[in-house]
Design a protein around this motif. Structure first.
Motif, PDB file in Angstrom:
ATOM      1  N   GLU A  98       9.287  12.602   8.715  1.00 16.28           N
ATOM      2  CA  GLU A  98       8.090  11.872   8.276  1.00 16.28           C
ATOM      3  C   GLU A  98       7.516  12.104   6.945  1.00 16.28           C
ATOM      4  O   GLU A  98       7.533  13.262   6.237  1.00 16.28           O
ATOM      5  N   ALA A  99       7.124  10.885   6.497  1.00 13.51           N
ATOM      6  CA  ALA A  99       6.653  10.686   5.125  1.00 13.51           C
ATOM      7  C   ALA A  99       7.243  10.760   3.811  1.00 13.51           C
ATOM      8  O   ALA A  99       7.155  10.210   2.709  1.00 13.51           O
ATOM      9  N   ASP A 100       8.765  11.020   4.029  1.00 10.02           N
ATOM     10  CA  ASP A 100       9.652  11.032   3.285  1.00 10.02           C
ATOM     11  C   ASP A 100       9.905   9.702   2.199  1.00 10.02           C
ATOM     12  O   ASP A 100      10.030   9.604   0.967  1.00 10.02           O
ATOM     13  N   PRO A 101      10.144   8.504   3.244  1.00 13.75           N
ATOM     14  CA  PRO A 101      10.389   7.246   2.466  1.00 13.75           C
ATOM     15  C   PRO A 101       9.157   6.914   1.466  1.00 13.75           C
ATOM     16  O   PRO A 101       9.502   6.229   0.241  1.00 13.75           O
ATOM     17  N   HIS A 102       8.021   7.163   1.813  1.00 13.73           N
ATOM     18  CA  HIS A 102       6.766   6.883   1.098  1.00 13.73           C
ATOM     19  C   HIS A 102       6.515   7.826  -0.122  1.00 13.73           C
ATOM     20  O   HIS A 102       5.957   7.400  -1.167  1.00 13.73           O
ATOM     21  N   SER A 103       7.196   8.928  -0.149  1.00 12.48           N
ATOM     22  CA  SER A 103       7.191   9.880  -1.524  1.00 12.48           C
ATOM     23  C   SER A 103       7.967   9.301  -2.420  1.00 12.48           C
ATOM     24  O   SER A 103       7.777   9.567  -3.504  1.00 12.48           O
ATOM     25  N   TRP A 104       9.007   8.324  -2.292  1.00 12.73           N
ATOM     26  CA  TRP A 104       9.790   7.742  -3.349  1.00 12.73           C
ATOM     27  C   TRP A 104       8.758   6.843  -4.186  1.00 12.73           C
ATOM     28  O   TRP A 104       8.970   6.653  -5.334  1.00 12.73           O
ATOM     29  N   ALA A 105       7.432   6.549  -3.760  1.00 14.17           N
ATOM     30  CA  ALA A 105       6.587   5.747  -4.732  1.00 14.17           C
ATOM     31  C   ALA A 105       5.999   6.682  -5.604  1.00 14.17           C
ATOM     32  O   ALA A 105       5.537   6.156  -6.512  1.00 14.17           O
ATOM     33  N   LEU A 106       5.810   8.106  -5.448  1.00 14.57           N
ATOM     34  CA  LEU A 106       5.105   9.027  -6.399  1.00 14.57           C
ATOM     35  C   LEU A 106       5.564   8.628  -7.825  1.00 14.57           C
ATOM     36  O   LEU A 106       4.662   8.450  -8.595  1.00 14.57           O
ATOM     37  N   PRO A 107       6.737   8.977  -8.201  1.00 15.29           N
ATOM     38  CA  PRO A 107       6.899   8.677  -9.476  1.00 15.29           C
ATOM     39  C   PRO A 107       6.760   7.237 -10.074  1.00 15.29           C
ATOM     40  O   PRO A 107       7.094   7.180 -11.321  1.00 15.29           O
ATOM     41  N   ARG A 108       6.791   6.458  -9.315  1.00 12.37           N
ATOM     42  CA  ARG A 108       6.513   5.184  -9.855  1.00 12.37           C
ATOM     43  C   ARG A 108       5.347   4.634  -9.779  1.00 12.37           C
ATOM     44  O   ARG A 108       4.833   3.446 -10.214  1.00 12.37           O
ATOM     45  N   LEU A 109       4.292   5.475  -9.713  1.00  8.15           N
ATOM     46  CA  LEU A 109       3.045   5.193  -9.794  1.00  8.15           C
ATOM     47  C   LEU A 109       2.219   6.109 -10.825  1.00  8.15           C
ATOM     48  O   LEU A 109       2.582   7.116 -11.052  1.00  8.15           O
ATOM     49  N   GLY A 110       0.944   5.503 -11.279  1.00  4.29           N
ATOM     50  CA  GLY A 110      -0.047   6.555 -12.103  1.00  4.29           C
ATOM     51  C   GLY A 110      -1.389   6.194 -11.444  1.00  4.29           C
ATOM     52  O   GLY A 110      -1.610   5.307 -10.712  1.00  4.29           O
ATOM     53  N   GLY A 111      -2.297   7.060 -11.992  1.00  3.64           N
ATOM     54  CA  GLY A 111      -3.721   6.756 -11.762  1.00  3.64           C
ATOM     55  C   GLY A 111      -4.238   6.978 -10.363  1.00  3.64           C
ATOM     56  O   GLY A 111      -3.721   7.654  -9.580  1.00  3.64           O
ATOM     57  N   PRO A 112      -5.296   6.038 -10.170  1.00  4.00           N
ATOM     58  CA  PRO A 112      -5.725   6.289  -8.716  1.00  4.00           C
ATOM     59  C   PRO A 112      -4.838   6.003  -7.507  1.00  4.00           C
ATOM     60  O   PRO A 112      -5.061   6.696  -6.359  1.00  4.00           O
ATOM     61  N   ALA A 113      -3.849   5.071  -7.585  1.00  3.64           N
ATOM     62  CA  ALA A 113      -2.888   4.859  -6.635  1.00  3.64           C
ATOM     63  C   ALA A 113      -2.145   6.103  -6.482  1.00  3.64           C
ATOM     64  O   ALA A 113      -2.067   6.676  -5.026  1.00  3.64           O
ATOM     65  N   LYS A 114      -1.775   6.508  -7.367  1.00  2.00           N
ATOM     66  CA  LYS A 114      -0.988   7.911  -7.209  1.00  2.00           C
ATOM     67  C   LYS A 114      -1.737   9.117  -6.542  1.00  2.00           C
ATOM     68  O   LYS A 114      -1.212   9.623  -5.607  1.00  2.00           O
ATOM     69  N   ALA A 115      -3.046   9.120  -6.996  1.00  2.90           N
ATOM     70  CA  ALA A 115      -3.830  10.418  -6.510  1.00  2.90           C
ATOM     71  C   ALA A 115      -4.121  10.117  -4.983  1.00  2.90           C
ATOM     72  O   ALA A 115      -4.116  11.088  -4.209  1.00  2.90           O
ATOM     73  N   ALA A 116      -4.149   8.886  -4.501  1.00  6.63           N
ATOM     74  CA  ALA A 116      -4.630   8.606  -3.300  1.00  6.63           C
ATOM     75  C   ALA A 116      -3.344   8.928  -2.388  1.00  6.63           C
ATOM     76  O   ALA A 116      -3.523   9.497  -1.224  1.00  6.63           O
ATOM     77  N   LEU A 117      -2.050   8.371  -2.684  1.00 13.46           N
ATOM     78  CA  LEU A 117      -0.909   8.576  -2.261  1.00 13.46           C
ATOM     79  C   LEU A 117      -0.707  10.257  -2.013  1.00 13.46           C
ATOM     80  O   LEU A 117      -0.196  10.763  -0.781  1.00 13.46           O
TER      81      LEU A 117
END
Ligand SMILES: [Fe+2]
Ligand SMILES: [Fe+2]
Length: 365
Positions: free
Chosen positions: A155-174
């Motif tokens: 659980e949650a692993d596929p969405h963790s792939w977004a982490l290095p692709r984001l910065g700022g508020p969206a990353k903090a929320a994820l």
């Protein structure tokens, strides 16, 4: 082929093939990395790209190389160019079908969070959660849990792939959402581990990937969707939209699943995974829609329609999944594929054998 140190955490054993394409991939993966035939999969044209067993197992075989890998399979297969080319052919078929299924949801003037809320409000999927709460028998509930184990044990692993692709508020929320999913770094609170206890209480195999062989294409499709979005940076908006829709449609169904297990006499160890999500996802849905997706679109306005596409695709494939279970049960059938036939006993001399306990019955018969 060596056994994994701990099969709870993977890698899983290679599944059985479901058609010529997956047979070719399974056969190839058993050997050292090498080039696949150039024409493999070029004429891929399934009648139904959401229920085609060969297509979805092939995609699942390819994607798993990026998660825990497969037992006994050379890790270099992950980036083998001809296997990636085959995966890309399968992905084009799947993604085109997704876009035909849900189109391009319009972004309302009120913004992407309002668009997500509209999609969720319009989601009139089959009442799987109500059935599990009120009527499903133990066999059906065990089937549901076996299907979902393909995702929940990672659980949650596929969405963790977004982490290095984001910065700022969206990353903090994820990060805030994923931190909860991973139990704030406490193993016994990780959602995957809570689900393992549910599997255990229901007498099901708790090994990573243990139920892949009996999971039909539509179940693999719910997983392949997340992997498709997660592994392509260009689909990062869709990945966040998928997560937002997931969180926004989680709290009430999870309450129903927990109540269904209580109705069947199960204790709080069995229901904890579901109970945990009632509270957690009521919070996560706000963070996901406003801070995460809203933050992404404020930074990258062009991604708004991708966010809604990802959400709509997630909801639509989940409806197909729910319909499959309910239709199977209404017809008096199992919603799972037939389990593998039991292994033949080894040929041994009948002389001087120690007493042997009978083999445990298959997990899902
Ligand atoms: Fe969770
Ligand atoms: Fe959540």
């Amino acid at each position: 082929m060596s056994e994994p140190a701990d099969r709870r955490y993977g890698p899983a054993t290679l599944p059985r093939a479901r058609g010529p394409l997956s047979a070719a991939v399974v056969e190839a993966l058993r050997r050292p990395p090498h080039d696949l035939p150039a024409d493999l999969g070029v004429d891929l044209d399934p009648a139904d790209p959401f229920t085609d067993e060969d297509l979805h197992l092939t995609l699942f075989l390819c994607y798993e190389l990026h998660y825990r890998g497969w037992l006994g399979v050379d890790e270099s297969w992950e980036w083998q160019p001809t296997l990636l080319a085959l995966r890309a052919r399968c992905e084009r078929v799947f993604e085109a079908a997704l876009r035909r299924l849900v189109g391009a949801p319009p972004v309302p003037a009120a913004g992407v969070a309002a668009g997500l809320a509209e999609l969720v409000a319009a989601d009139n999927g089959p009442a799987l959660a109500v059935t599990l709460q009120r009527r499903a028998d133990l066999t059906q509930f065990r089937e549901f849990v076996a299907h979902r184990s393909v995702y929940h044990l990672r659980e949650a692993d596929p969405h963790s792939w977004a982490l290095p692709r984001l910065g700022g508020p969206a990353k903090a929320a994820l990060v805030e959402i994923q931190t909860d999913e991973y139990g704030n770094g406490r193993l016994d609170r990780m959602h995957a581990e809570l689900f393992r206890r549910t599997l255990d209480r229901l007498g099901l195999d708790t090994g990573y990937g243990a139920h892949v062989d009996v999971a039909p294409a539509v179940t693999l499709a719910t997983n392949n969707l997340m992997s498709l979005f997660g592994l392509h940076r260009r689909l990062r908006g869709a990945l966040l939209g998928h997560l937002a829709a997931f969180e926004m449609t989680s709290s009430l169904p999870n309450r129903r699943y927990g109540n269904g297990l209580r109705r069947l006499g199960f204790d709080e160890v069995a229901t904890r995974f579901y109970d945990e999500h009632v509270e957690a996802d009521a919070v996560h849905e706000q963070i996901a829609a406003h801070d995460m997706c809203g933050g992404l679109v404020r930074a990258e306005p062009a991604l708004a329609s991708d966010v809604l596409f990802g959400a709509a695709a997630g909801l639509a494939v989940d409806r197909l999944f729910a319909a499959h279970l309910l239709d199977s049960w209404a017809a008096g059938r199992s919603s799972l594929r037939a389990p593998a036939p039991p292994a033949l006993p080894p040929r041994v001399s009948l002389v001087a054998l120690p007493a042997v306990a009978p083999p445990a019955p298959p997990a899902l018969v």
